[in-house]
Design a protein around this motif. Structure first.
Motif, PDB file in Angstrom:
ATOM      1  N   HIS A   1      93.907  33.014  -4.445  1.00  0.00           N
ATOM      2  CA  HIS A   1      93.925  31.580  -4.150  1.00  0.00           C
ATOM      3  C   HIS A   1      93.607  30.801  -5.430  1.00  0.00           C
ATOM      4  CE1 HIS A   1      93.146  27.733  -2.201  1.00  0.00           C
ATOM      5  NE2 HIS A   1      91.997  27.695  -2.843  1.00  0.00           N
TER       6      HIS A   1
ATOM      7  N   ASP B   1      87.500  29.380  -0.684  1.00  0.00           N
ATOM      8  CA  ASP B   1      88.768  29.186   0.032  1.00  0.00           C
ATOM      9  C   ASP B   1      89.489  30.510   0.244  1.00  0.00           C
ATOM     10  OD1 ASP B   1      88.379  26.502   0.218  1.00  0.00           O
ATOM     11  OD2 ASP B   1      89.885  25.925  -1.261  1.00  0.00           O
TER      12      ASP B   1
ATOM     13  N   HIS C   1      89.288  24.335  -7.989  1.00  0.00           N
ATOM     14  CA  HIS C   1      90.106  23.306  -7.352  1.00  0.00           C
ATOM     15  C   HIS C   1      89.309  22.012  -7.218  1.00  0.00           C
ATOM     16  CE1 HIS C   1      92.879  26.643  -5.637  1.00  0.00           C
ATOM     17  NE2 HIS C   1      93.178  26.311  -6.874  1.00  0.00           N
TER      18      HIS C   1
ATOM     19  N   HIS D   1      86.627  21.049  -4.694  1.00  0.00           N
ATOM     20  CA  HIS D   1      85.341  21.749  -4.759  1.00  0.00           C
ATOM     21  C   HIS D   1      84.538  21.345  -5.998  1.00  0.00           C
ATOM     22  CE1 HIS D   1      86.437  24.778  -1.592  1.00  0.00           C
ATOM     23  NE2 HIS D   1      87.600  24.241  -1.883  1.00  0.00           N
TER      24      HIS D   1
ATOM     25  N   HIS E   1      85.086  27.703  -7.062  1.00  0.00           N
ATOM     26  CA  HIS E   1      86.322  27.754  -7.842  1.00  0.00           C
ATOM     27  C   HIS E   1      86.748  26.367  -8.285  1.00  0.00           C
ATOM     28  CE1 HIS E   1      87.857  26.973  -3.807  1.00  0.00           C
ATOM     29  NE2 HIS E   1      89.055  26.709  -4.296  1.00  0.00           N
TER      30      HIS E   1
HETATM   31 ZN   LIG Z   1      90.834  25.984  -3.313  1.00  0.00          ZN
END
Ligand SMILES: [Zn+2]
Length: 333
Positions: free
Chosen positions: A183, A202, A83, A86, A81
């Motif tokens: 998330h 996550d 974020h 990551h 994902h």
């Molecule tokens: Zn995350």
């Protein structure tokens, strides 16, 4: 002269899989990157390379030296994902290796929204938080903190889209891609049904509850999407789960039940607190403390998480919203 080497923590799982604990400059401490060799050692797949900081790059150099991996042996990079902890190093590794970077279209769209040159995200988030009672100096601090991330995700990769429902082959196995919203919209989990292995990003993490944030202009009930997804994940048989933070773990379904209970308790507590009407910001400070004022990164998470719970209760009619001179207040019904 003695050279002090940074010691990156790594661990091995299954048949030569490598967990690299890539350091983060936050209270979260590290993000897990997983390096999966092909059975004939003809190359490697990297899952979630981490945030781009000097410490993270140094840690990677050390880890790759430790296992004798050359950058050009990286054949693909998968980002669960968007974020930055990551995604941040995906472009860096792509530049080194020429490997494709796989992520979902929706996940990638979010990176564009956040880190395009003309991004208005910080301003939009500020407007949302300010309508919910956050003072201007704090929304400004959050916007300034968000800007720091631009260099931590540079260079940005060129992305190849993969989507939930598809399979992707690496490490000698076919991996099912599973949609895991809440998330992060667009997050993909990777599941190998024969051995019951799951890279769970996550979405399900041991000991930490994944942050659920309201994002301006996105779905208005992320907590509901998250909880519904947890129920779907209960139907997968998982023998070993590989999370984005902390360590690989067994007891996937038990952990899901704990996460659900956590949110039920949090919602009950918040509803009791809302016997007295208050803004999301005030409620957030009562829940998470006022010390977060000096930590814009954690303040953003706390505020957006509080909003996610409030929106959830508002959608179910258990609380109501009032507009008090331009600031929203919530109270229990
Ligand atoms: Zn995350």
């Amino acid at each position: 002269m003695e050279q002090e080497e940074q010691q990156v923590e790594t661990a091995q799982w299954n048949d030569g899989w490598i967990q690299v604990k890539v350091p983060l400059p936050f209270s979260l401490k590290w993000v897990n990157s997983y390096v999966i060799p092909e059975p004939d050692r003809s190359g490697y797949t990297v899952i979630d390379p981490g945030l781009r900081t000097d410490d993270a790059v140094a840690a990677w150099n050390e880890a790759m030296k430790r296992y004798g991996i050359a950058a050009e042996e990286i054949k693909r990079i998968i980002v669960t994902h968007q974020h930055p902890d990551h995604y941040g190093l995906a472009g860096y590794f792509q530049k080194l290796s020429g490997a494709p970077v796989y992520m979902s279209r929706r996940s990638h769209a979010y990176t564009v929204r956040l880190w395009a040159v003309d991004s208005r995200f910080g301003g939009e988030l500020g407007q949302l938080f300010s309508k919910h009672g956050m003072p201007d100096e704090l929304t400004s601090a959050i916007a300034a903190n968000l800007e720091l991330f631009e260099e931590r995700v540079s260079p940005q990769p060129s992305v190849t889209y993969v989507e939930a429902g598809e399979t992707i082959r690496f490490g000698g196995f076919d991996w099912q891609l599973i949609d895991a919203p809440g998330h992060a919209y667009g997050q993909l989990l990777l599941y190998e049904p024969h051995n019951g292995w799951m890279f769970c990003g996550d979405q399900v993490i041991p000991r930490i509850t994944p942050n659920i944030s309201v994002v301006p202009g996105e779905e208005t009930d992320p907590l509901n999407d998250f909880l519904m997804n947890l129920d779907q994940l209960l139907s997968y048989e998982v023998s070993l789960a590989f999370p984005g933070h902390r360590d690989p773990f067994t007891g996937f379904t038990a952990r899901i039940e704990e996460l659900k209970q956590h949110h039920t308790r949090r919602l009950d507590r918040m509803k009791r607190m809302l016997e007295e009407p208050m803004s999301a910001f005030e409620l957030s400070e009562r829940l998470f403390g006022i010390n977060l004022r000096s930590n814009p990164h954690n303040l953003r998470f706390a505020m957006a998480e509080t909003l996610a719970h409030l929106y959830y209760m508002e959608h179910r009619g258990s609380i109501e919203r009032l507009d008090e001179a331009g600031v929203y207040l919530f109270h229990a019904v």
